[in-house]
Scaffold this active site. Structure first.
Site, PDB file in Angstrom:
ATOM      1  CD1 TRP A 129      -2.357  -2.277   1.766  1.00 22.37           C
ATOM      2  CD2 TRP A 129      -3.520  -1.353   0.364  1.00 22.37           C
ATOM      3  NE1 TRP A 129      -3.053  -2.649   1.441  1.00 22.37           N
ATOM      4  CE2 TRP A 129      -3.795  -2.486   0.549  1.00 22.37           C
ATOM      5  CE3 TRP A 129      -3.558  -0.399  -0.921  1.00 22.37           C
ATOM      6  CZ2 TRP A 129      -4.953  -3.149  -0.231  1.00 22.37           C
ATOM      7  CZ3 TRP A 129      -4.485  -0.692  -1.895  1.00 22.37           C
ATOM      8  CH2 TRP A 129      -5.124  -2.123  -1.831  1.00 22.37           C
ATOM      9  CE  LYS A 189      -9.138  -2.740   3.750  1.00 18.39           C
ATOM     10  NZ  LYS A 189      -7.682  -2.540   3.538  1.00 18.39           N
ATOM     11  CG  ASP A 239      -3.398   4.167   4.223  1.00 15.79           C
ATOM     12  OD1 ASP A 239      -4.831   3.633   5.455  1.00 15.79           O
ATOM     13  OD2 ASP A 239      -2.269   3.643   2.888  1.00 15.79           O
TER      14      ASP A 239
HETATM   15  C1  LIG Z   1      -6.843  -1.677   2.104  1.00 13.82           C
HETATM   16  C2  LIG Z   1      -6.355  -1.034   2.256  1.00 13.82           C
HETATM   17  C3  LIG Z   1      -6.248   0.134   1.289  1.00 13.82           C
HETATM   18  C4  LIG Z   1      -6.963   0.500  -0.189  1.00 13.82           C
HETATM   19  O1  LIG Z   1      -8.440   0.615   0.516  1.00 13.82           O
HETATM   20  P1  LIG Z   1      -9.590   1.338  -0.478  1.00 13.82           P
HETATM   21  O2  LIG Z   1     -10.433   2.030  -0.057  1.00 13.82           O
HETATM   22  O3  LIG Z   1      -9.689   0.044  -1.680  1.00 13.82           O
HETATM   23  O4  LIG Z   1      -8.630   1.987  -1.968  1.00 13.82           O
HETATM   24  C5  LIG Z   1      -5.138   1.077   1.059  1.00 13.82           C
HETATM   25  N1  LIG Z   1      -4.572   0.986   2.786  1.00 13.82           N
HETATM   26  C6  LIG Z   1      -4.477   0.888   3.634  1.00 13.82           C
HETATM   27  C7  LIG Z   1      -3.526   0.066   4.338  1.00 13.82           C
HETATM   28  C8  LIG Z   1      -5.533  -0.548   2.987  1.00 13.82           C
HETATM   29  O5  LIG Z   1      -5.383  -1.617   4.098  1.00 13.82           O
END
Ligand SMILES: *Cc1c(COP(=O)(O)O)cnc(C)c1O
Length: 365
Positions: free
Chosen positions: A106, A198, A174
């Site tokens: 990511w 999540k 993030d």
């Molecule tokens: C799942 C995830 C993403 C991607 O998220 P989307 O909402 O599908 O774009 C990005 N960063 C992390 C750390 C993730 O776990």
């Protein structure tokens, strides 16, 4: 019967939340409508939206000089919005400097997207050891527009055990897979963002928490929907927000509050993670490839000690299949890294972790 769902996302939601949503499906708060049918600007929807934001502020302790935005496009769109709004130049192309730490797939995506709009420098990476640790965070460059980290690495199962000090340079993170899993000092960050699917609710909404002085810096050529100032000045209602997903986040936040808030949830999360890591330490067949200090509380990848590649593949696919048959689903590792992974977000009860450990003990024989 409900299964124990170890999916990395979209992931399990707390049963009481789903039951509440079901009970309100056709008639929410006596309005005679489903939340899905409400105008986002109506008096019926307004308290739902406001409750979600105020609960998030309360539970996360978000300071008053931060805006909370409910956007679409997933965390993946934030990989572009962050550089566009904080670092892009007067013309498309490389703008101001920005530092990134590469701790997994990511982060790597954020880096590649960021490099389209900012002059990106990757200050450190843990790629040399398959991302199984968090590297030291070097100081930012003085003229960095921001400094980006991925706080919890969903795929490889690492987590920053301390927040780096970036001085005056805004720290951007993030937090998709760890939001509300343990206390977080939001004031240490310029921006944090998280896709909801999540740990917060269903897919379709992304929460962005942004310090006010970072809003309004996007160049004129930025598409209006990709500007933080558009959404901040319109209270996330420049266009139709993902109303139902926001309502569901509200129910999840209420559930967390009833459990005793983030400290209480963090205690449970540590108990669950300790239980599982301790089992892995004692197992002869399974182990965690991640360095102890950096192990995630939310996503726990594990592999087998089998050396023979063909046998290993067979063993792992049999494990995932037999676990699913026993009501323990979505245990396959990410397609890019293989092995297995148990995602044990807030909604995973400790009994689910215990059931998984029992199954693994039997599987080992
Ligand atoms: C799942 C995830 C993403 C991607 O998220 P989307 O909402 O599908 O774009 C990005 N960063 C992390 C750390 C993730 O776990």
């Amino acid at each position: 019967m409900r299964v124990y769902n170890f999916s990395p996302g979209p992931s399990a939601l707390p049963l009481p939340v789903l039951e509440k949503a079901a009970s309100e499906m056709t008639n929410a708060n006596g309005t005679g409508q489903s939340v899905m049918e409400m105008s986002h600007r109506s008096k019926d929807y307004k308290p739902i939206f406001e409750k979600t934001e105020s609960l998030l502020r309360e539970l996360m302790g978000i300071p008053s000089n931060y805006k909370v935005l409910f956007l679409q496009g997933g965390a993946s769109l934030q990989f572009a919005m962050v550089p566009l709004n904080l670092a892009a130049g007067d013309m498309p192309g490389k703008g101001k400097k920005a530092s990134y730490i590469d701790t997994g797939i990511w982060s790597d995506k954020a880096i590649k997207e960021g490099a389209k709009y900012a002059s990106v420098e990757v200050k450190a990476s843990s790629k040399d050891k398959a991302y199984t640790y968090i590297p030291e965070a070097p100081a930012p460059s003085a003229d960095d527009a921001y400094y980006h980290i991925t706080l919890n690495n969903t795929i490889v199962g690492t987590r920053w055990d301390k927040i780096p000090d970036t001085g005056k340079v805004p720290l951007v993170s993030d937090i998709s897979s760890c939001i509300l899993s343990e206390p977080l000092d939001v004031s240490k960050f310029g921006i944090v963002y998280a896709g909801a699917q999540k740990n917060l609710g269903p897919a379709g909404v992304t929460v962005v928490i942004i310090r006010e002085d970072l809003i309004g810096k996007a160049p004129d050529w930025t598409p209006i929907m990709l500007r933080y100032d558009t959404h901040a000045s319109e209270g996330s209602m420049y266009n139709t927000p993902p109303c139902y997903s926001i309502y569901m986040i509200g129910l999840v936040l209420e559930w967390i509050k009833n459990l005793g808030g983030v400290n209480a949830i963090a205690k449970l999360n540590m108990e669950k993670a300790d239980l599982f890591y301790n089992y892995l330490e004692s197992s002869k067949m399974f182990y965690s490839p991640v360095e102890k200090q950096f192990r995630s509380l939310m996503n726990i990848p594990f592999v087998t000690t089998e050396k023979d590649e063909a046998k290993k593949t067979e063993l792992e696919s049999r494990f995932v299949k037999e676990a699913a048959a026993a009501g323990l689903i979505n245990l396959a590792g990410h397609r890019l890294v293989g092995g297995m992974r148990a995602s044990i977000y807030n909604a995973m009860p400790i009994d689910g972790v215990k059931a998984l450990i029992d199954f693994m003990k039997k599987f080992e024989g």
